[in-house]
Write a protein that holds these residues in place. Structure first.
Motif, short mmCIF file in Angstrom:
data_model
loop_
_atom_site.label_atom_id
_atom_site.label_comp_id
_atom_site.label_asym_id
_atom_site.label_seq_id
_atom_site.Cartn_x
_atom_site.Cartn_y
_atom_site.Cartn_z
N ALA A 1 39.22 -8.98 -18.26
CA ALA A 1 37.77 -8.52 -17.83
C ALA A 1 37.49 -7.82 -16.72
O ALA A 1 36.61 -6.95 -16.80
N LYS B 1 35.03 0.78 -17.22
CA LYS B 1 33.77 1.15 -17.80
C LYS B 1 32.64 2.02 -16.74
O LYS B 1 32.30 2.77 -17.02
N ARG B 2 32.99 1.25 -15.78
CA ARG B 2 32.13 1.81 -14.67
C ARG B 2 32.50 3.34 -14.02
O ARG B 2 31.77 4.04 -13.55
N LEU C 1 35.71 -4.11 -16.80
CA LEU C 1 34.83 -3.73 -16.22
C LEU C 1 34.63 -2.58 -15.30
O LEU C 1 33.81 -1.71 -15.42
N ASP D 1 25.50 -11.84 -18.27
CA ASP D 1 26.17 -11.83 -19.38
C ASP D 1 27.27 -10.71 -19.50
O ASP D 1 28.13 -11.28 -20.02
N GLU D 2 27.19 -9.76 -18.78
CA GLU D 2 28.40 -9.01 -18.57
C GLU D 2 29.71 -9.36 -17.89
O GLU D 2 30.89 -9.27 -18.38
N PRO E 1 26.75 -5.51 -12.48
CA PRO E 1 26.84 -6.20 -13.72
C PRO E 1 25.96 -7.47 -14.00
O PRO E 1 25.77 -8.27 -12.94
N SER E 2 25.31 -7.59 -15.11
CA SER E 2 24.57 -8.76 -15.45
C SER E 2 25.39 -10.03 -15.46
O SER E 2 26.53 -9.88 -15.73
N GLU F 1 31.87 -11.58 -20.30
CA GLU F 1 32.55 -10.77 -21.49
C GLU F 1 33.85 -10.69 -21.15
O GLU F 1 34.38 -10.37 -20.01
N ASN F 2 34.90 -10.85 -22.11
CA ASN F 2 36.25 -10.48 -22.04
C ASN F 2 37.08 -11.47 -21.11
O ASN F 2 38.39 -11.21 -20.78
#
Length: 307
Positions: free
Chosen positions: A61, A68-69, A65, A298-299, A295-296, A302-303
């Motif tokens: 995760a 992506k950023r 993250l 929810d994010e 990140p929220s 994730e993963n």
């Protein structure tokens, strides 16, 4: 007019779609982007497997993250994330400008079985970033390599691994610290690391004096030892993040925090690590650092590892 596909062709197309969907979750597979152009920097993330409780050592995760950023906010960087430990593809690290390792360390460190391969990459100027437990390797050949590659490492019976709230009241001036403000964060911050003799080529980036309460356990391989107790009793500052510019032209970065997944929601912690990865890859770090959206909830969920 209707276009008809024969069954064999349709089957091949369907199989290809399924493979692309399932690949990131298969051993040694990755979430990938096309090969980099000459003007791009390829950053390879290698996430270790699940090993702790919920919210701890969420390597997959965390890597997804951060990758992506990085892609969203640093022009010219492409990323690939391997989510199940050391990649099985022989060409996985080809054309890498930097490798980010976020996984369990010590005797089970994923690099232990690939020291010479990694050293060959380092001699070519490839950068290396190690996060949290990935800074710990056995003393001897692995430790010596790490002191060369990133400047230091966690050495058992010398370094310690308490969970505590670190206050970074001052941030030194460096490309990696652009836009990073003083911050306070609770995490498993290792300290009393084994560094290059005389800190040769090593620049401390996160430094503070840990409280005596961080040594309230009995002496042990990770818990305490006479040397670290003496330094803390004297109020000697300890370094929790650092970087190194190697004589071969490569760069390295190590940070001891990152045990808890929640730390990636801290804007300063995240910016410091994104800046460091960018710098290690020899890409341009923005004047105010790599800014990225918080990140929220929810994010952040994730993963993560199944529990």
């Amino acid at each position: 007019m209707h276009t008809l596909f024969s069954l064999p062709v349709f089957g091949v197309l369907l199989l290809g779609c399924l493979s692309a969907t399932l690949a990131p979750d298969q051993p040694g597979a990755s979430t990938s982007t096309p090969p980099p152009s000459p003007a791009q920097k390829r950053v390879v993330f290698i996430a270790g497997k699940c090993s702790h409780g919920p919210g701890e050592h969420e390597h997959k995760a965390g890597c997804i993250l951060l990758a992506k950023r990085l892609r969203e906010n640093v022009p010219g960087i492409v990323t690939e994330v391997f989510t199940e430990g050391w990649p099985t593809r022989s060409e996985a690290l080809d054309q890498a400008a930097a490798v980010v390792v976020y996984g369990d360390g010590g005797e089970g460190h994923m690099i232990n079985q690939h020291l010479e391969k990694v050293n060959t990459l380092m001699k070519k100027g490839v950068g290396l970033v190690c996060i949290h437990y990935a800074v710990e390797v056995p003393k001897g050949t692995p430790g010596n390599y790490f002191m060369d590659w990133i400047g230091g490492y966690f050495e058992t019976f010398w370094s310690v691994n308490p969970v505590w709230t670190a206050e970074y009241k001052t941030i030194p001036s460096h490309v990696i610290t652009r836009g990073v403000k003083p911050f306070t964060l609770n995490d498993e911050w290792y300290y009393h690391m084994r560094f290059q003799p005389g800190m040769q080529g090593v620049t401390p980036l996160l430094t503070t004096v840990p409280p005596a309460s961080t040594l309230n356990r009995k002496d042990g391989p990770h818990e305490g030892n006479p040397a670290v107790r003496a330094e803390i009793s004297e109020g000697k500052p300890q370094h929790m993040a650092w970087c190194r510019e190697r004589p071969d032209g490569g760069r390295g970065f190590g940070i001891t925090g990152g045990h808890f997944h929640r730390v990636w929601a801290d804007d300063n912690m995240r910016k410091l690590v994104l800046n460091a990865i960018t710098w290690v890859a020899k890409a341009e770090v923005p004047r105010e650092g790599v800014s990225s959206s918080t990140p929220s909830n929810d994010e952040m969920g994730e993963n993560r590892c199944p529990h």
